[in-house]
Design a protein around this motif. Sequence first.
Motif, PDB file in Angstrom:
ATOM      1  N   TRP A   1      -5.254   3.909  -0.607  1.00 46.45           N
ATOM      2  CA  TRP A   1      -3.855   4.337  -0.655  1.00 46.45           C
ATOM      3  C   TRP A   1      -3.449   4.820  -2.045  1.00 46.45           C
ATOM      4  O   TRP A   1      -2.831   5.879  -2.188  1.00 46.45           O
ATOM      5  N   GLY A   2      -3.756   4.036  -3.063  1.00 46.32           N
ATOM      6  CA  GLY A   2      -3.319   4.366  -4.423  1.00 46.32           C
ATOM      7  C   GLY A   2      -4.256   5.284  -5.169  1.00 46.32           C
ATOM      8  O   GLY A   2      -3.886   5.836  -6.212  1.00 46.32           O
TER       9      GLY A   2
ATOM     10  N   TYR B   1      -5.537  -7.613  -6.442  1.00 40.63           N
ATOM     11  CA  TYR B   1      -4.517  -8.607  -6.772  1.00 40.63           C
ATOM     12  C   TYR B   1      -3.799  -9.092  -5.515  1.00 40.63           C
ATOM     13  O   TYR B   1      -3.491 -10.291  -5.386  1.00 40.63           O
ATOM     14  N   TYR B   2      -3.526  -8.175  -4.558  1.00 39.38           N
ATOM     15  CA  TYR B   2      -2.847  -8.622  -3.341  1.00 39.38           C
ATOM     16  C   TYR B   2      -3.830  -8.821  -2.175  1.00 39.38           C
ATOM     17  O   TYR B   2      -3.438  -8.951  -1.015  1.00 39.38           O
ATOM     18  N   GLY B   3      -5.136  -8.870  -2.505  1.00 44.98           N
ATOM     19  CA  GLY B   3      -6.133  -9.278  -1.528  1.00 44.98           C
ATOM     20  C   GLY B   3      -6.753  -8.183  -0.699  1.00 44.98           C
ATOM     21  O   GLY B   3      -7.479  -8.464   0.257  1.00 44.98           O
ATOM     22  N   ARG B   4      -6.510  -6.892  -1.051  1.00 45.87           N
ATOM     23  CA  ARG B   4      -7.073  -5.777  -0.291  1.00 45.87           C
ATOM     24  C   ARG B   4      -7.515  -4.671  -1.254  1.00 45.87           C
ATOM     25  O   ARG B   4      -6.886  -3.624  -1.348  1.00 45.87           O
TER      26      ARG B   4
ATOM     27  N   VAL C   1      -9.927   2.975 -10.712  1.00 47.74           N
ATOM     28  CA  VAL C   1     -10.148   1.578 -11.090  1.00 47.74           C
ATOM     29  C   VAL C   1      -8.849   0.772 -11.016  1.00 47.74           C
ATOM     30  O   VAL C   1      -8.813  -0.331 -10.452  1.00 47.74           O
ATOM     31  N   LEU C   2      -7.773   1.329 -11.577  1.00 45.54           N
ATOM     32  CA  LEU C   2      -6.502   0.613 -11.579  1.00 45.54           C
ATOM     33  C   LEU C   2      -5.988   0.336 -10.168  1.00 45.54           C
ATOM     34  O   LEU C   2      -5.643  -0.827  -9.850  1.00 45.54           O
ATOM     35  N   PRO C   3      -5.914   1.326  -9.263  1.00 46.26           N
ATOM     36  CA  PRO C   3      -5.444   1.000  -7.907  1.00 46.26           C
ATOM     37  C   PRO C   3      -6.373   0.028  -7.170  1.00 46.26           C
ATOM     38  O   PRO C   3      -5.900  -0.776  -6.347  1.00 46.26           O
ATOM     39  N   TYR C   4      -7.675   0.063  -7.476  1.00 45.68           N
ATOM     40  CA  TYR C   4      -8.607  -0.898  -6.872  1.00 45.68           C
ATOM     41  C   TYR C   4      -8.240  -2.319  -7.285  1.00 45.68           C
ATOM     42  O   TYR C   4      -8.181  -3.230  -6.440  1.00 45.68           O
TER      43      TYR C   4
ATOM     44  N   GLU D   1       0.803  -1.226   0.000  1.00 42.71           N
ATOM     45  CA  GLU D   1       0.000   0.000   0.000  1.00 42.71           C
ATOM     46  C   GLU D   1       0.835   1.275   0.000  1.00 42.71           C
ATOM     47  O   GLU D   1       0.594   2.152  -0.851  1.00 42.71           O
ATOM     48  N   PRO D   2       1.828   1.447   0.868  1.00 44.38           N
ATOM     49  CA  PRO D   2       2.681   2.634   0.732  1.00 44.38           C
ATOM     50  C   PRO D   2       3.479   2.637  -0.564  1.00 44.38           C
ATOM     51  O   PRO D   2       3.751   3.712  -1.113  1.00 44.38           O
ATOM     52  N   VAL D   3       3.846   1.444  -1.065  1.00 47.48           N
ATOM     53  CA  VAL D   3       4.535   1.372  -2.355  1.00 47.48           C
ATOM     54  C   VAL D   3       3.618   1.858  -3.465  1.00 47.48           C
ATOM     55  O   VAL D   3       4.026   2.620  -4.354  1.00 47.48           O
ATOM     56  N   LEU D   4       2.359   1.419  -3.416  1.00 45.11           N
ATOM     57  CA  LEU D   4       1.377   1.859  -4.411  1.00 45.11           C
ATOM     58  C   LEU D   4       1.178   3.366  -4.342  1.00 45.11           C
ATOM     59  O   LEU D   4       1.078   4.047  -5.379  1.00 45.11           O
TER      60      LEU D   4
END
Length: 372
Positions: free
Chosen positions: A178-179, A168-171, A160-163, A38-41
């Motif tokens: 975050w993104g 993809y990583y389950g959240r 849409v993309l950050p969702y 999430e912080p990386v995103l």
Amino acid sequence: MIMKKYNWFMVFALSVIPLLGILGTSIYTYFYGMVWQEPVLLILGWFFSGMGITFGYHRLFAHRSFKAHSFIQLIAMICGSAALQNNVIKWCSDHRLHHKKLDTKDDPYSIKEGFFHAHIGWILEDKEDPIVGVNDLKKNPILRFQADYYWIIAIFFSFVLPYFVGFYYGRPLGGLLWGGFLRLTLVHHFTFFINSLCHYFGERPFASNISARDSWWVAYLTFGEGFHNFHHKFQWDYRNGIRWYDFDPSKWTIKLLSFFNLTKDIRKVADHKILQARFNSFKNKYNIFLSKTPSKMKGAYQNKINIIQKQANDVYQLWVEFEIDFNKFKKIGFKDKIHEKSMYYKRKMLKTEYKTILNTFSLLLLSMKNNI
């Protein structure tokens, strides 16, 4: 007093985004924790969408400080769309008008109307907002495509993309907060800082008679855009931070891409013009200080400035004439290696001599300030 009308959709949108971005992300993190993605995103999204504005919207499209391959233009358009700051054509129309009408009532985000207006108030107003001075951009098929499908592009890459990355990583909600919302909050207000803070705090080393200021720390939040006084003086230069150590990732990226022929025709103001701008800025400060200087000391200071002015004019004239010869030989080729080295050495000496005069002038100004 004329009451301003507001665009309530914009008021709602620009209130909800930071509310969900800051409060929503905080509540989500409190209950569900945080994973490293999430912080990386957030950071990656901030970087690419922020660079889309600074590298793309601003330096490439608004000021045409360089040319870029169509692929780079497309990437810049997509990244800038993810910043949710309108399409390129509209953004550049406002920005070019800001430069043309700086500090007047026709400046779309004039600091003269207050900090809040310059920061975000101008976006919230419901007023006639024509698109002017961007006929060159309307001919660009990439930008026409963006103008036609802006909201689809912007909403997809903003939300849409950050969702789906979060999915993809389950959240998925974490990815969206975050993104999407938190990232947009940072990108929006850091960009808005250039219109507000950079016209309110900082130094004016290149043009002392305008509101734009250099705030080095804002550069760290805006990928190099904090050196705003220089930018307003030389808006077509591909750099904002002109010193090698100035934090300016947009400048570095433009230069790096040129090695792969992805950017070209990079525009850069000559050193002698930059230093002359600094000298003229010193002169403006001198005139202000002189008006406050005790009468018995004015004559001595005036004699000193006359000497400095003559020295500066003489060196500047020599430097201008030298640059004509230097650029001619650089284009057609130097006579030999010795000639090339001597030309570069002379150029360096002229720059050093002019800088020495500037330092003398700076010390004179300091003396005047201390005696006021």
